[in-house]
Write a protein that holds these residues in place. Structure first.
Motif, PDB file in Angstrom:
ATOM      1  N   GLN A   5       0.817  -1.202   0.000  1.00 35.25           N
ATOM      2  CA  GLN A   5       0.000   0.000   0.000  1.00 35.25           C
ATOM      3  C   GLN A   5       0.858   1.261   0.000  1.00 35.25           C
ATOM      4  N   ARG A   6       1.942   1.250   0.763  1.00 35.19           N
ATOM      5  CA  ARG A   6       2.836   2.417   0.782  1.00 35.19           C
ATOM      6  C   ARG A   6       3.526   2.608  -0.565  1.00 35.19           C
ATOM      7  N   PHE A   9       1.022   3.993  -2.945  1.00 32.26           N
ATOM      8  CA  PHE A   9       0.790   5.390  -2.576  1.00 32.26           C
ATOM      9  C   PHE A   9       1.905   6.269  -3.134  1.00 32.26           C
ATOM     10  N   TYR A  14      -2.553   4.660  -4.936  1.00 36.20           N
ATOM     11  CA  TYR A  14      -3.374   4.258  -3.797  1.00 36.20           C
ATOM     12  C   TYR A  14      -3.561   5.471  -2.917  1.00 36.20           C
ATOM     13  N   LYS A  15      -4.789   5.768  -2.579  1.00 38.00           N
ATOM     14  CA  LYS A  15      -5.097   6.989  -1.835  1.00 38.00           C
ATOM     15  C   LYS A  15      -5.402   6.744  -0.362  1.00 38.00           C
ATOM     16  N   LYS A  17      -5.191   4.897   3.617  1.00 38.63           N
ATOM     17  CA  LYS A  17      -4.184   4.709   4.643  1.00 38.63           C
ATOM     18  C   LYS A  17      -3.778   3.236   4.633  1.00 38.63           C
ATOM     19  N   ALA A  29      -5.466  -0.331  -7.669  1.00 44.17           N
ATOM     20  CA  ALA A  29      -4.168   0.337  -7.772  1.00 44.17           C
ATOM     21  C   ALA A  29      -3.130  -0.583  -8.397  1.00 44.17           C
TER      22      ALA A  29
END
Length: 57
Positions: A5-6, A9, A14-15, A17, A29
């Motif tokens: 996810q990071r 991002f 990916y928006k 948290k 994503a």
């Protein structure tokens, strides 16, 4: 999963948290990353070896 996810991002794909879940936002994503980078060895939206190498490389 939070690392994925990071990374997504950082690529602006990916928006949310980082929550450790492979949900529909993460799958979308990953799919967008694969299309943008021409990663065809894994199924669309699947975080497989080819996608991981491209994303981490």
């Amino acid at each position: 999963m939070k690392r994925l996810q990071r990374l997504l991002f950082a690529h602006g794909l990916y928006k949310g948290k980082p929550n450790g879940l492979f949900d529909s936002a993460v799958r979308k994503a990953v799919w967008e990353f694969q299309v943008d980078r021409g990663v065809d060895d894994d199924g669309r939206g699947t975080y497989g070896p080819a996608t991981r190498r491209a994303l981490e490389g």
